[in-house]
Each structure stands twice: as structure tokens, then as C-alpha cells.
Write a protein that holds these residues in place. Structure first.
Motif, PDB file in Angstrom:
ATOM      1  N   VAL A  22       0.826  -1.209   0.000  1.00 48.08           N
ATOM      2  CA  VAL A  22       0.000   0.000   0.000  1.00 48.08           C
ATOM      3  C   VAL A  22       0.862   1.263   0.000  1.00 48.08           C
ATOM      4  O   VAL A  22       0.505   2.276  -0.617  1.00 48.08           O
ATOM      5  CB  VAL A  22      -0.947  -0.040   1.227  1.00 48.08           C
ATOM      6  CG1 VAL A  22      -1.583   1.318   1.467  1.00 48.08           C
ATOM      7  CG2 VAL A  22      -2.005  -1.116   1.022  1.00 48.08           C
ATOM      8  N   LEU A  23       2.019   1.206   0.685  1.00 55.89           N
ATOM      9  CA  LEU A  23       2.885   2.397   0.765  1.00 55.89           C
ATOM     10  C   LEU A  23       3.513   2.666  -0.605  1.00 55.89           C
ATOM     11  O   LEU A  23       4.259   1.838  -1.131  1.00 55.89           O
ATOM     12  CB  LEU A  23       3.961   2.203   1.837  1.00 55.89           C
ATOM     13  CG  LEU A  23       3.396   2.107   3.263  1.00 55.89           C
ATOM     14  CD1 LEU A  23       4.483   1.735   4.259  1.00 55.89           C
ATOM     15  CD2 LEU A  23       2.712   3.409   3.669  1.00 55.89           C
ATOM     16  N   GLY A  24       3.162   3.793  -1.182  1.00 53.49           N
ATOM     17  CA  GLY A  24       3.617   4.099  -2.535  1.00 53.49           C
ATOM     18  C   GLY A  24       2.906   3.273  -3.586  1.00 53.49           C
ATOM     19  O   GLY A  24       3.347   3.226  -4.743  1.00 53.49           O
ATOM     20  N   GLY A  25       1.787   2.659  -3.210  1.00 54.62           N
ATOM     21  CA  GLY A  25       1.087   1.727  -4.110  1.00 54.62           C
ATOM     22  C   GLY A  25       0.102   2.385  -5.058  1.00 54.62           C
ATOM     23  O   GLY A  25      -0.663   1.689  -5.735  1.00 54.62           O
ATOM     24  N   LEU A  26       0.097   3.712  -5.122  1.00 57.76           N
ATOM     25  CA  LEU A  26      -0.762   4.452  -6.067  1.00 57.76           C
ATOM     26  C   LEU A  26      -2.228   4.059  -5.919  1.00 57.76           C
ATOM     27  O   LEU A  26      -2.990   4.065  -6.901  1.00 57.76           O
ATOM     28  CB  LEU A  26      -0.281   4.233  -7.517  1.00 57.76           C
ATOM     29  CG  LEU A  26       1.203   4.502  -7.789  1.00 57.76           C
ATOM     30  CD1 LEU A  26       1.560   4.219  -9.256  1.00 57.76           C
ATOM     31  CD2 LEU A  26       1.581   5.943  -7.434  1.00 57.76           C
ATOM     32  N   GLY A  27      -2.613   3.695  -4.705  1.00 57.10           N
ATOM     33  CA  GLY A  27      -4.021   3.374  -4.426  1.00 57.10           C
ATOM     34  C   GLY A  27      -4.486   2.048  -4.988  1.00 57.10           C
ATOM     35  O   GLY A  27      -5.676   1.740  -4.959  1.00 57.10           O
ATOM     36  N   GLN A  28      -3.555   1.213  -5.491  1.00 55.52           N
ATOM     37  CA  GLN A  28      -3.944   0.001  -6.234  1.00 55.52           C
ATOM     38  C   GLN A  28      -4.377  -1.168  -5.359  1.00 55.52           C
ATOM     39  O   GLN A  28      -5.048  -2.070  -5.833  1.00 55.52           O
ATOM     40  CB  GLN A  28      -2.770  -0.471  -7.105  1.00 55.52           C
ATOM     41  CG  GLN A  28      -2.410   0.477  -8.210  1.00 55.52           C
ATOM     42  CD  GLN A  28      -3.609   0.779  -9.091  1.00 55.52           C
ATOM     43  OE1 GLN A  28      -4.226  -0.127  -9.652  1.00 55.52           O
ATOM     44  NE2 GLN A  28      -3.954   2.045  -9.201  1.00 55.52           N
ATOM     45  N   PHE A  29      -3.964  -1.186  -4.092  1.00 57.83           N
ATOM     46  CA  PHE A  29      -4.157  -2.410  -3.302  1.00 57.83           C
ATOM     47  C   PHE A  29      -5.163  -2.251  -2.177  1.00 57.83           C
ATOM     48  O   PHE A  29      -5.643  -3.248  -1.637  1.00 57.83           O
ATOM     49  CB  PHE A  29      -2.807  -2.854  -2.721  1.00 57.83           C
ATOM     50  CG  PHE A  29      -1.737  -2.914  -3.772  1.00 57.83           C
ATOM     51  CD1 PHE A  29      -1.804  -3.879  -4.772  1.00 57.83           C
ATOM     52  CD2 PHE A  29      -0.700  -1.998  -3.803  1.00 57.83           C
ATOM     53  CE1 PHE A  29      -0.834  -3.930  -5.774  1.00 57.83           C
ATOM     54  CE2 PHE A  29       0.261  -2.039  -4.790  1.00 57.83           C
ATOM     55  CZ  PHE A  29       0.194  -3.014  -5.788  1.00 57.83           C
ATOM     56  N   GLY A  30      -5.450  -1.028  -1.801  1.00 58.72           N
ATOM     57  CA  GLY A  30      -6.390  -0.835  -0.710  1.00 58.72           C
ATOM     58  C   GLY A  30      -6.566   0.637  -0.413  1.00 58.72           C
ATOM     59  O   GLY A  30      -5.783   1.477  -0.879  1.00 58.72           O
ATOM     60  N   VAL A  31      -7.595   0.916   0.366  1.00 56.65           N
ATOM     61  CA  VAL A  31      -7.869   2.294   0.783  1.00 56.65           C
ATOM     62  C   VAL A  31      -7.400   2.438   2.224  1.00 56.65           C
ATOM     63  O   VAL A  31      -7.806   1.668   3.102  1.00 56.65           O
ATOM     64  CB  VAL A  31      -9.375   2.600   0.663  1.00 56.65           C
ATOM     65  CG1 VAL A  31      -9.675   3.997   1.193  1.00 56.65           C
ATOM     66  CG2 VAL A  31      -9.831   2.467  -0.785  1.00 56.65           C
ATOM     67  N   GLN A  86      12.876  -0.421   1.104  1.00 55.89           N
ATOM     68  CA  GLN A  86      12.929  -1.056  -0.219  1.00 55.89           C
ATOM     69  C   GLN A  86      11.685  -1.887  -0.519  1.00 55.89           C
ATOM     70  O   GLN A  86      11.339  -2.124  -1.673  1.00 55.89           O
ATOM     71  CB  GLN A  86      14.169  -1.942  -0.320  1.00 55.89           C
ATOM     72  CG  GLN A  86      15.478  -1.151  -0.312  1.00 55.89           C
ATOM     73  CD  GLN A  86      15.507  -0.054  -1.361  1.00 55.89           C
ATOM     74  OE1 GLN A  86      15.375  -0.337  -2.540  1.00 55.89           O
ATOM     75  NE2 GLN A  86      15.634   1.200  -0.949  1.00 55.89           N
ATOM     76  N   ALA A  87      10.997  -2.367   0.544  1.00 52.62           N
ATOM     77  CA  ALA A  87       9.851  -3.261   0.318  1.00 52.62           C
ATOM     78  C   ALA A  87       8.577  -2.530  -0.120  1.00 52.62           C
ATOM     79  O   ALA A  87       7.612  -3.164  -0.527  1.00 52.62           O
ATOM     80  CB  ALA A  87       9.574  -4.050   1.595  1.00 52.62           C
ATOM     81  N   THR A  88       8.571  -1.185  -0.066  1.00 50.97           N
ATOM     82  CA  THR A  88       7.352  -0.475  -0.487  1.00 50.97           C
ATOM     83  C   THR A  88       7.204  -0.580  -2.007  1.00 50.97           C
ATOM     84  O   THR A  88       8.113  -1.048  -2.704  1.00 50.97           O
ATOM     85  CB  THR A  88       7.396   1.025  -0.115  1.00 50.97           C
ATOM     86  OG1 THR A  88       8.406   1.658  -0.916  1.00 50.97           O
ATOM     87  CG2 THR A  88       7.665   1.249   1.364  1.00 50.97           C
ATOM     88  N   SER A  89       6.081  -0.088  -2.497  1.00 46.39           N
ATOM     89  CA  SER A  89       5.840  -0.159  -3.941  1.00 46.39           C
ATOM     90  C   SER A  89       6.544   0.943  -4.727  1.00 46.39           C
ATOM     91  O   SER A  89       6.549   0.907  -5.959  1.00 46.39           O
ATOM     92  CB  SER A  89       4.333  -0.078  -4.221  1.00 46.39           C
ATOM     93  OG  SER A  89       3.681  -1.214  -3.714  1.00 46.39           O
ATOM     94  N   VAL A  90       7.132   1.924  -4.042  1.00 45.54           N
ATOM     95  CA  VAL A  90       7.701   3.081  -4.758  1.00 45.54           C
ATOM     96  C   VAL A  90       8.854   2.641  -5.671  1.00 45.54           C
ATOM     97  O   VAL A  90       9.722   1.881  -5.250  1.00 45.54           O
ATOM     98  CB  VAL A  90       8.246   4.130  -3.767  1.00 45.54           C
ATOM     99  CG1 VAL A  90       8.714   5.383  -4.514  1.00 45.54           C
ATOM    100  CG2 VAL A  90       7.219   4.487  -2.721  1.00 45.54           C
ATOM    101  N   ALA A  91       8.866   3.157  -6.886  1.00 51.84           N
ATOM    102  CA  ALA A  91       9.971   2.896  -7.820  1.00 51.84           C
ATOM    103  C   ALA A  91      10.959   4.058  -7.738  1.00 51.84           C
ATOM    104  O   ALA A  91      10.570   5.225  -7.858  1.00 51.84           O
ATOM    105  CB  ALA A  91       9.444   2.762  -9.238  1.00 51.84           C
ATOM    106  N   LEU A  92      12.239   3.731  -7.529  1.00 55.81           N
ATOM    107  CA  LEU A  92      13.281   4.762  -7.380  1.00 55.81           C
ATOM    108  C   LEU A  92      14.417   4.494  -8.354  1.00 55.81           C
ATOM    109  O   LEU A  92      14.608   3.350  -8.794  1.00 55.81           O
ATOM    110  CB  LEU A  92      13.843   4.725  -5.955  1.00 55.81           C
ATOM    111  CG  LEU A  92      12.880   5.080  -4.823  1.00 55.81           C
ATOM    112  CD1 LEU A  92      13.555   4.876  -3.475  1.00 55.81           C
ATOM    113  CD2 LEU A  92      12.383   6.516  -4.954  1.00 55.81           C
TER     114      LEU A  92
END
Ligand code: FAD
Length: 501
Positions: free
Chosen positions: A195-204, A401-407
Motif C-alpha cells: 500500500v505504501l507508494g502503491g498508487l491506491g492500487q491495493f487498498g484504501v 525497499q519493500a514499499t511499492s515506490v519505484a526509485l
């Protein structure tokens, strides 16, 4: 109690939705627009949830239909329709009760805040009621907790404390199957990090737990000017890699144009109320684009003013800025964090808050920032962007590193934020299409030159672009989507997945 505002046509075509409704024209709703003002998508209904259970009911209602989608809308400060749902349900997250709670645990003090709270509300509540504050902020605080945690949440504190996605310990999340979960790094960690950095794709996100520490009282705020980008970048990188006990609390910076333009030029540099910019101090060889480094040191009441001055002085004397072009002020902590409100007031006054904002945000590796500066800031944007051009470094190791954010790959990378404002027509030219095309050209230049970069707040339409954006994280992103939102109901405005029936 949940109220759904549904337009007549959509209500007629969705007899099974089964939720209480009040019929209004949804096209008039703010949910069809966002801060970017570039795209518009008419929802079937706007749902005002009073609880996580209301969020779950709305998602389950959508799941029972063949095609309804659901978008959480924080404060609608996206710029490319990311919080919209064309003929779907928009959840107005600001409707969640603004109840905030202080939580004392063995490992610290935390704030439990609703996903729809503005960071500004969190700040005022935490400081005025408890003398405490989160460590990591955005520059502008009228953004929701859920909205920034779905992206990253960065500012001048990120180099030291990490982005906002690294400053949260627990979440309440309603997934795409309408189930409510509590997750953290120890309980359902996969969902937490998705969900963190997940662009709203997995949950609210309906609740977030944010660590707090004693709030400083005042801030030593300093800006200095550079004519050389190489010196600017070297100093900024030196500052963000210092040990914490010898570092500023905040390091940012921006490019500006060598002109007297109030928005792009040197009048944008002095701290309001401070000394004026004396351009005669610029070195003879200064080019058309200059740089302003902005730093801040926090002061707590037990710290002596002289000690703080000494620490600031020791760090500043090492820097290679243009001597004489330095601007300093001591301001209250809350005032410092609220500094962008002045920009909003001025933009509302001149009408440019309501016009389109073709903004571009890129993370670009330190390895390529000099080449980017030559090609883009010094080349394509040498006349400015009619708004701030932020350029400042942060450290990848401060991001989970485990969040969804792409860096980008490198440890040090820069945020380059081109925050374009357009004056209302006829005062300003209707150039929005040209500005969007220029953004595309900048991204094309990054790609064709092989720069190590990622878009922050990405906006793509093709699956291949999303796959490239997420890179090594793409397969896991797709797997997590299938696990947490198997019908692809959530956040359709990101244009990553299509709703299945
Ligand atoms: P929205 O635009 O409403 O939503 C963004 C996305 O998050 C959508 O996909 C939406 O569906 C999803 N979402 C929203 N709420 C939730 C939720 N509760 N649960 C799950 N998904 C949700 N960003 C920075 O990092 N640093 C800055 O300094 C900064 N300054 C800004 C200044 C201005 C003036 C503006 C307009 C934007 C700024 N941003 C900054 C960008 C901002 O962080 C993002 O646009 C953010 O998404 C906006 O938050 P929002 O609450 O308006 O979200």
C-alpha cells in the motif's frame, strides 16, 4: 452513515448497487476534477464514508456489479486524474471523521490519524495539543495522509528522516475485496508495504499510525545562491550525507532564472521580510540559470541560541555559495512548515491556482543530474517554468525497499519538480498543450539519454510503460494486485489495470 450522491443515468443503469443514494448531478462534483486541471472524468457517484466499514460497503457494492470502479479521493491534488473514476464511485476521504488519537507504546509515541486528514490538520493537532510532531513532511500540507502515503511524501526532511512512507508504523486498509485489515511491518507486512507508494492500487487507507517526537520551537532558515550547478550539487550532496548530529534538519533547493521576474527570477529567492537580492554580487560569468540552496536547523527550547548559530555557521562556512547572497531568518516551526500557504494565497489571488497545472516530477540519479541540468534546466527551461523548479538530493537508503515506490538505482538521487503555474487567459497565453508537450520531451530526453530516473507521480497509459517504470518491482506489483484487488476495482485513474468482471 454513508451518503452516496449518484446521477440519475448511472443510478438507472446500476440497479444492483444497493446503497443509499441522494440524486444530484455528479458532473458538478469536485470529484470530476483535480488540481492539474488537464483531465476530467465524471463519476457515477460520490460516496462520503463515515467509517472504514462504509468504505468496505462501497467497495463490496462495486464488486457486485460488472464494471463499477472505486477511487479514493484525498484532497484531489493529483495532476493527471489519478483520484478520478469515470462512471465509478469516488470515495471522498475528507468525509471520514477527523478524530486523531495519541497512542503511547513501549517504542514511542504515535498519532493515529484518519486517511483523509490533511497533514496541516495533523501538524496543528500534534503541536498545539501535545507539543509533538511527525518528522517527515511535504512542502505543502493541504494534502491528505492517504494521498501522500500512496505516493511517497517528500520534502527537505526526506534526506535525514526518510519520506513519509518510511515514517508510518501501522495502517488500517480496506482491500479491493471489501475486507478491512490492520497491517504493519510485523502483521500482514506484504499488504503494509504494498500500500505504501502503491498508487491506491491495493487498498484504501482509512487510518495511519505516525511516529511523533518533541516538536521544535523555532527554525534557523537560510537560503544561499550559486552561479555554478557543480558547486550547488557538491554542497547539497555534502550536506545530505553528513552524520545526523552534524546535519541540518532540512535541505532543499531550486533553480531560478537570472531576471527580475517575480515568480522565476531573483525576487523569488529572499526569505519573505528579509534582505533584498543584490544582483551586482553575481559573478561576471554567471549563466541564465542560478541555484538557491535552502537549509534549516531546528531549535528546541533546551538548546542555546549561541550553540545553534555556531552549528549553522560551521556548516555554512564550508559551502561555495556566492558570498553576500545569503538570506536568513528565525521563524516558528509551524510557520516554517506552513510556508507554502503564502504561495497558495498569491496564486488564488492572481487566478493561477484554478488554471491547469501541467506539473512534472522526476527522481533522477546523482550520476546523471549534471547532464540533466545541462540539457533540461540550462537548455529547454532556461526561461523558467512560471513556477518553482525544485532540485534537491535525497538518499535511497532512507526509503524502505519493500514499499511499492519505484526509485532510481543510485544511492543519491534528486527530486526535480517543475511546478508550472499558468495565469488565466487572456492575461497569460493558452500554452498548456505546449507545456505538456515539453514535459513529454523532457521524459523522452531522460529515456533516450539513458538517465537513471523514475517519474514521481507517474502518469502512463501503456502496460509497457508501467512495466518499465516499476522495473524489477513490476512482477511483484502485478502479483499484489491479483492478491488484494483481484477485480481491479481500485484507483482506476492511475490507468494501470482494467476492471474485470
Ligand atoms: P489525491 O490526489 O486525492 O489522490 C492521489 C492518489 O492516491 C489517487 O490515486 C487516489 O486514489 C489515492 N488515494 C488518495 N487517498 C487515498 C487513501 N486514503 N487510500 C488509498 N489511496 C488513496 N508531494 C510531495 O511528495 N511533496 C510535496 O512537497 C508536494 N507538494 C505539493 C504541493 C501542491 C500544491 C500539490 C498540488 C501537490 C503536491 N505534492 C507534493 C503532490 C501530492 O503529494 C500528491 O499529489 C498527492 O497524491 C496529493 O494528495 P491528495 O490527498 O490530494 O491525493
Amino acid at each position: 452513515m454513508m451518503l452516496a450522491y449518484m446521477d440519475h443515468a448511472a443510478a438507472a443503469s446500476e440497479p444492483d448497487a444497493g446503497e443509499p443514494t441522494v440524486a444530484v448531478d455528479a458532473a458538478e462534483s469536485a470529484a470530476a476534477r483535480d488540481f492539474g486541471g488537464l483531465v476530467s472524468a465524471r463519476p457515477a457517484a460520490v460516496v462520503r464514508p463515515a467509517s472504514a466499514e462504509d468504505v468496505a460497503s462501497a467497495i463490496r457494492a462495486a464488486a457486485r456489479t460488472a464494471h463499477l470502479t472505486v477511487a479514493a479521493r484525498g484532497n484531489g491534488h493529483s495532476v493527471a486524474g489519478q483520484a478520478m473514476a469515470e462512471r465509478g464511485l469516488v470515495l471522498d476521504m475528507r468525509a471520514l471523521p477527523r478524530r486523531m488519537q495519541l497512542v503511547r507504546l513501549a517504542d514511542g509515541v504515535f498519532a493515529d490519524v484518519p486517511g483523509g486528514a490533511l497533514w496541516e490538520e495533523v501538524l496543528h493537532w500534534a503541536v498545539s495539543k501535545h507539543g509533538l510532531a511527525p518528522a517527515s513532511w511535504t512542502d505543502y500540507l493541504r494534502l491528505t495522509v492517504g494521498g501522500t502515503l500512496s505516493n511517497g511524501g517528500v520534502s527537505g526532511q526526506s534526506f535525514r528522516y526518510g519520506p513519509q512512507v518510511s515514517n508510518v508504523t501501522e495502517l488500517d486498509v480496506v482491500t479491493g475485496d471489501g475486507e478491512c485489515h490492520v497491517c504493519s511491518r510485523s502483521s500482514h507486512p506484504d499488504l503494509f508495504f504494498a500500500v505504501l507508494g502503491g498508487l491506491g492500487q491495493f487498498g484504501v487507507i482509512t487510518r495511519a499510525r505516525i511516529p511523533l517526537s518533541p516538536a521544535p520551537q523555532t527554525v534557523r532558515w537560510t537560503r544561499v545562491v550559486y552561479a555554478s550547478f557543480a558547486d550547488y550539487a557538491a554542497d547539497a550532496e555534502w550536506l545530505v550525507t553528513r552524520p545526523a548530529n552534524e546535519a541540518f534538519n532540512y535541505v532543499e533547493g531550486f533553480a531560478f532564472v537570472r531576471s527580475d521576474d517575480p515568480v522565476n527570477g531573483w525576487p523569488s529567492v529572499p526569505i519573505p521580510g528579509g534582505s533584498r537580492f543584490d544582483q551586482s554580487l553575481l559573478p561576471a560569468g554567471a549563466g541564465p540559470v542560478l541555484y538557491c540552496l535552502e537549509v534549516a536547523l531546528y531549535q528546541h527550547h533546551h538548546q542555546l541560541a549561541d550553540d545553534m548559530d555556531k552549528r549553522v555557521g560551521e556548516m555554512m562556512e564550508r559551502l561555495k555559495y556566492v558570498r553576500g547572497l545569503e538570506f536568513a531568518a528565525g521563524v516558528g516551526y509551524v510557520d516554517f512548515l506552513s510556508r507554502v500557504n503564502r504561495v497558495e494565497e498569491e496564486a488564488r489571488r492572481n487566478g493561477s491556482w484554478a488554471t491547469p497545472h501541467p506539473w512534472l516530477n522526476i527522481f533522477i540519479s546523482s550520476r546523471d543530474i549534471a547532464a540533466f541540468e545541462r540539457a533540461v534546466l540550462h537548455g529547454m527551461l532556461a526561461d523558467g517554468v512560471d513556477g518553482p523548479m525544485l532540485v534537491y538530493p535525497m538518499l535511497k537508503s532512507k526509503w524502505e525497499q519493500a514499499t511499492s515506490v519505484a526509485l532510481p538505482e543510485g544511492e543519491i538521487f534528486y527530486l526535480v519538480a517543475l511546478l508550472r503555474f499558468c495565469l488565466p487567459y487572456p492575461s497569460g497565453p493558452p500554452v498548456v498543450d505546449e507545456l505538456v508537450a515539453q514535459n513529454t520531451a523532457i521524459i523522452d530526453a531522460c529515456r533516450s539519454n539513458g538517465y537513471d530516473y523514475k517519474m514521481y507521480f507517474p502518469s502512463y497509459h501503456a502496460a509497457s510503460d508501467w512495466a518499465r517504470h516499476f522495473g524489477a518491482k513490476w512482477a511483484r506489483f502485478v502479483e499484489r494486485k491479483a492478491r488484494y484487488d483481484p477485480l481491479a476495482i481500485l484507483a482506476p485513474g492511475q490507468n494501470i489495470f482494467s476492471r474485470s468482471s
